[in-house]
Enzyme design. Structure first.
Site, PDB file in Angstrom:
ATOM      1  N   HIS A   1       0.863  -1.179   0.000  1.00 55.63           N
ATOM      2  CA  HIS A   1       0.000   0.000   0.000  1.00 55.63           C
ATOM      3  C   HIS A   1       0.900   1.229   0.000  1.00 55.63           C
ATOM      4  O   HIS A   1       1.861   1.284   0.766  1.00 55.63           O
ATOM      5  CB  HIS A   1      -0.894  -0.023   1.240  1.00 55.63           C
ATOM      6  CG  HIS A   1      -2.029   0.963   1.198  1.00 55.63           C
ATOM      7  ND1 HIS A   1      -1.827   2.310   1.310  1.00 55.63           N
ATOM      8  CD2 HIS A   1      -3.360   0.779   1.053  1.00 55.63           C
ATOM      9  CE1 HIS A   1      -3.008   2.921   1.243  1.00 55.63           C
ATOM     10  NE2 HIS A   1      -3.946   2.014   1.080  1.00 55.63           N
TER      11      HIS A   1
ATOM     12  N   ARG B   1      -6.546  10.449  -0.048  1.00 53.76           N
ATOM     13  CA  ARG B   1      -6.364  10.935  -1.421  1.00 53.76           C
ATOM     14  C   ARG B   1      -7.706  11.078  -2.120  1.00 53.76           C
ATOM     15  O   ARG B   1      -7.907  11.984  -2.927  1.00 53.76           O
ATOM     16  CB  ARG B   1      -5.416  10.007  -2.175  1.00 53.76           C
ATOM     17  CG  ARG B   1      -3.958  10.190  -1.748  1.00 53.76           C
ATOM     18  CD  ARG B   1      -3.050   9.095  -2.290  1.00 53.76           C
ATOM     19  NE  ARG B   1      -3.169   7.862  -1.532  1.00 53.76           N
ATOM     20  CZ  ARG B   1      -3.147   6.647  -2.064  1.00 53.76           C
ATOM     21  NH1 ARG B   1      -3.034   6.489  -3.358  1.00 53.76           N
ATOM     22  NH2 ARG B   1      -3.255   5.578  -1.283  1.00 53.76           N
TER      23      ARG B   1
END
Lengths: 604, 253
Positions: A236, A256
């Site tokens: 990740h 994000r």
């Protein structure tokens, strides 16, 4: 025969995260008796850590979404190595499974029309992730748990399975011990569902907890089932990097999705520098367009921070390696910049990302509404897993089913965020349903008592060895460092060959491990048992990664940096040979039906 | 690098004592890191429950210097390390080994609460409509990570051991989440009074203080439930009305 109790069920489910709970619920619905075995307390499995959301084309926020778009996104994200039947079923059934959670009491965030709200995530064309702030996994596991406890399921908490039991080729039970007292239990069953999650503890920096030692992968492998795609481990892109003690803890992609941006030490928004061809047409041309996308402008393309995880992680590694990293060896993830755009930015961030706010405030003394976070890649998820039939979730060992992270195929070479939670409920249901059918048809198998005796003796061996051996904690620690260094996010042939040799040595050390104390709630002993599983999955990852001489999805080789079309039509299959050695072979991907092929073409 | 003196409770089923360990710690370390270091280097069989190490699973509940807390969310630099730091298991639950307690009573308590029962779907496709404003409070309750620290600190359970008469703060929050769920049609008021002992809570708010999720347990969950019980069973007007129109809860139970 050593002392043990015997417990009979029609179906046993091993693992009680989202997939295991959903499988147990479905099997119980079919009217069979179900035993649910979990290594921890009920409701503590890693599903609680999932933050961003569950992907389903409900089309509540953007009515252009449907299962065909979700299918195409999933296949593109997986670089077309996916089991396309699973990708199809997953995209078709996820909306029903999410709505079902609501009927069981889940409370998702809402749209202004009062429907389930959906958010943007990497690789998903439209806002598709149903969510609850940034604690979607907790909502999901709690909903399933609270529903499951009223379905007549027997829950066996803090019980670890040591080996699966077979009648001929058929899997028909499990040998386990309870962690509290160290007493052995034989579970006899008509069918077994594995839902044990991932392998994160094979690496040093990971978002996974102690439980994720590849138990299901290793249990299935040792019971004669095949594994696939084990070279594909997802790092990740955003884990915490500081303070050191929390390095690896996940920072949700939702940051994000809500507009967070990545910058290097020079203040540059580096994700705009390298956009892969597959995604050129879907990515924003400039920062202004990216912001409009986050704000819900349907004509805007998504910002490059929302490219697939494999790509974002590699860009971060590049920045760090080339000397543009943050002070503690990561890059900057900035959500505080929203204050330039929104008057109520602080409140907005706290409402959308409450657990990220608390996590950074409490663990790192950072206020994410005021300053950027430091983040770097962390081992998060294994795309590879037990090879299963797409419809039934049965492995290549009869009677053995698998669902969730421990099953392989849905995600191909790289998983899209949000597709894991939907995977759990879509295929958990299918596994439970088909395990129940299998159990009803075949009844229980016979248990081999001699095998049980041997395996109990083997499990207890760390207590019986002469003093002077190492503790399992030390060997596990060295294994994690070795894998992180040699089979991590950037790979080369020579390092991986070294890993194979190192694994042989670690295996010898593991065989000499000793455990102090007694069998009652003894973490030293538990680690010694888990270690065997970790060694098996580490070997499967290393061997598969050496075999695939290209870079694709999450598998990146510095010595073979390009995608090789010749590898684009085959999977790697791992199995246990008759001599006990690990076998690996290439297998062509079955031809895509025209209907699915045309969807992919159309959405390219 | 600093050194902490740790006094960790070790023993089985309530028999045991504090054992002293010295452990190095670095900035940013939490108490669970120190416990793990001791486990790796000095006491491999030191029993402790933990999972996520990020304050999300609620497994590593214990008492640090006598205060119920999550081991993974308590930073060493938030504690005075000039003095020895005591770490002991939760006191309200039967002891198993070292820092691990038997929390099974919580799972039994939860099972005794009537499950979610939704109204008929609002839309023809079988889905419902709810406004965000109407679910905010329920979402607060659903943040609960089931660490059971609120149960641990509650004097009804901790000092008076009334586990059979009182479900405790965690399960009142759970009941409140169900009762205030916009779709739920079940009525748990009689159970709250008769089976779950909501009246035993005397709102000292200790549970709210220890909640790592900052849920306002007493004010937002327990007091409104108490009010429902009062309205239903003790309000003179309602009592009068009930003589003429018997309540569904009193017929079955």
């Amino acid at each position: 025969m050593p002392e043990h109790t015997t417990i009979d069920h029609d179906v046993i489910v091993i693992g009680a995260g989202g997939a295991g709970l959903r499988a147990a619920i479905e099997a119980a619905h079919s009217g069979v008796s179900v035993g649910l075995i979990c290594k921890s307390l009920l409701g503590k499995a890693h599903t609680v850590m999932a933050e961003g959301g569950v992907a389903a084309s409900l089309a509540n926020v953007d009515n252009r979404d449907n299962w065909r778009v979700h299918f195409a996104d999933t296949m593109r994200g997986g670089q077309y190595l996916n089991n396309w039947r699973m990708a199809e079923l997953h995209a078709k059934e996820a909306p029903d499974r999410v709505n079902e959670l609501e009927s069981w009491g889940a409370v998702f965030d809402r749209t202004s029309e009062g429907k389930i709200l959906q958010r943007n995530f990497g690789g998903h064309k439209y806002p598709r992730l149903a969510h609850v702030g940034d604690r979607t996994g907790l909502e999901m596991i709690r909903t399933l748990q609270d529903h499951a406890i009223h379905q007549g399921i027997d829950v066996h908490m803090e019980v670890t399975v040591v080996t699966l039991l077979r009648d001929g080729d058929r899997v028909c039970g499990a040998l386990a011990y309870d962690r509290e007292r160290g007493r052995f239990r034989v579970f006899r069953a008509g069918a077994v569902v594995l839902a044990t999650g991932g392998i994160g503890k094979a690496f040093r920096i990971t978002s996974n907890s102690w439980e994720y030692t590849g138990d299901g992968h290793a249990l299935a492998y040792n019971a004669g089932a095949e594994l696939r795609d084990m070279e594909f481990v997802q790092f990740h892109p955003t884990g915490m990097v500081w303070p050191p003690s929390v390095a690896g803890i996940l920072v949700t992609e939702g940051v994000r999705g809500e507009g967070g941006i990545l910058r290097n030490s020079e203040g540059q928004r580096f994700m705009f520098d390298d956009i892969p061809d597959l995604y050129k047409d879907q990515t924003a041309d400039n920062e202004e367009e990216g912001w409009r996308y986050v704000q819900g402008d349907k004509n805007a393309k998504r910002p490059p921070e929302l490219l697939t995880r494999d790509h974002v992680a590699r860009c971060i590694v590049r920045e760090i390696r080339e000397g543009r990293g943050s002070p503690h060896g990561g890059v900057f993830l900035d959500i505080a910049w929203l204050k330039e755009k929104l008057s109520n930015a602080e409140e907005h961030i706290k409402r959308k990302l409450p657990s990220m706010y608390h996590q950074f405030k409490e663990l790192a003394n950072i206020d994410i509404t005021k300053e950027p976070m430091e983040v770097g890649p962390t081992t998060h998820y294994v795309m590879g897993g037990i090879r299963v039939d797409g419809d039934t979730q049965m492995s290549t060992a009869p009677g053995l089913f698998a669902a969730g992270e421990c099953a392989g195929g849905l995600h191909g070479a790289n998983r899209l965020g949000g597709n894991s939670l939907s995977d759990l409920i879509v295929f958990g249901k299918r596994a439970g349903e088909h395990a129940a059918i299998f159990a009803k048809e075949k009844g229980r198998g016979a248990i081999n008592d001699a095998y049980v005796t041997d395996e109990i003796k083997r499990a207890l061996s760390p207590f019986d060895r002469p003093t002077g051996g190492e503790s399992a904690h030390q060997v596990q620690h060295d294994l994690q460092l070795m894998m992180q260094k040699n089979v991590g996010i950037v790979r080369t042939e020579s390092e991986m060959a070294h890993a194979i040799d190192a694994l042989a040595q670690l295996r010898e050390r593991a065989a000499r491990c000793i455990t102090p104390g007694n069998r009652e709630y003894n973490p030293g002993w538990h680690t010694a048992i888990d270690l065997g599983n970790l060694l098996t999955v580490a070997e499967a990852i290393a061997r598969s990664a050496i075999e695939r001489t290209e870079s694709r999805g999450a598998h990146f080789r510095e010595d073979k940096p390009d995608k090789d079309p010749a590898w684009g039509d085959r999977n790697l299959i791992i199995s246990k040979g008759a001599d006990g050695a690990m076998q690996i072979r290439q297998e062509p991907i079955p031809k895509l039906p025209d209907e699915l092929g045309s969807i992919i073409e159309e959405m390219k | 690098m600093a050194i902490a003196k740790m006094h960790i409770w070790r023993g089985e089923t309530g028999e045991g004592s504090f054992q002293e360990y010295e452990c190095e710690f670095t900035p940013g370390m939490v108490v669970l890191d120190v416990i793990h270091t001791i486990q790796a280097e000095q006491a491999a069989d030191l029993a402790v429950r933990w999972n996520c190490k990020a304050g999300k699973c609620g497994s590593c509940s214990a008492e640090i210097n006598g205060v119920p807390r999550l081991l993974c969310m308590t930073r060493m630099d938030s504690i005075n390390t000039d003095q020895p730091i005591t770490v002991e298991p939760m006191q309200a639950f039967p002891h198993m080994r070292d820092l691990v307690t038997d929390v099974s009573s919580n799972f039994r308590a939860k099972k005794s609460i009537r499950p979610f029962k939704p109204r008929k779907p609002d839309a023809p496709d079988g889905t419902w409509r709810m406004q965000q404003d109407d679910v905010n409070r329920v979402q607060e309750f659903r943040k609960c990570i089931e660490c059971f620290l609120c149960q641990d600190v509650c004097h009804v359970l901790r000092e008076h051991h009334q586990h059979d008469e009182f479900v405790g703060p965690r399960h009142l929050v759970y009941t409140a989440a169900l009762e205030m769920h916009p779709l739920d049609t079940e009525d748990r008021t009689a159970d709250l009074k008769n089976e779950h002992g909501v009246g035993l809570c005397n709102i000292t708010k200790c549970c709210t203080k220890v909640c790592p999720e900052h849920i306002t347990i007493t004010d937002n969950a327990i007091i409104p439930l108490k009010e429902r019980v009062v309205d239903e069973f003790y309000d003179p007007v309602t009592r009068l009305l009930r003589i003429f129109r018997p309540n569904k809860n009193q017929q079955g139970a």
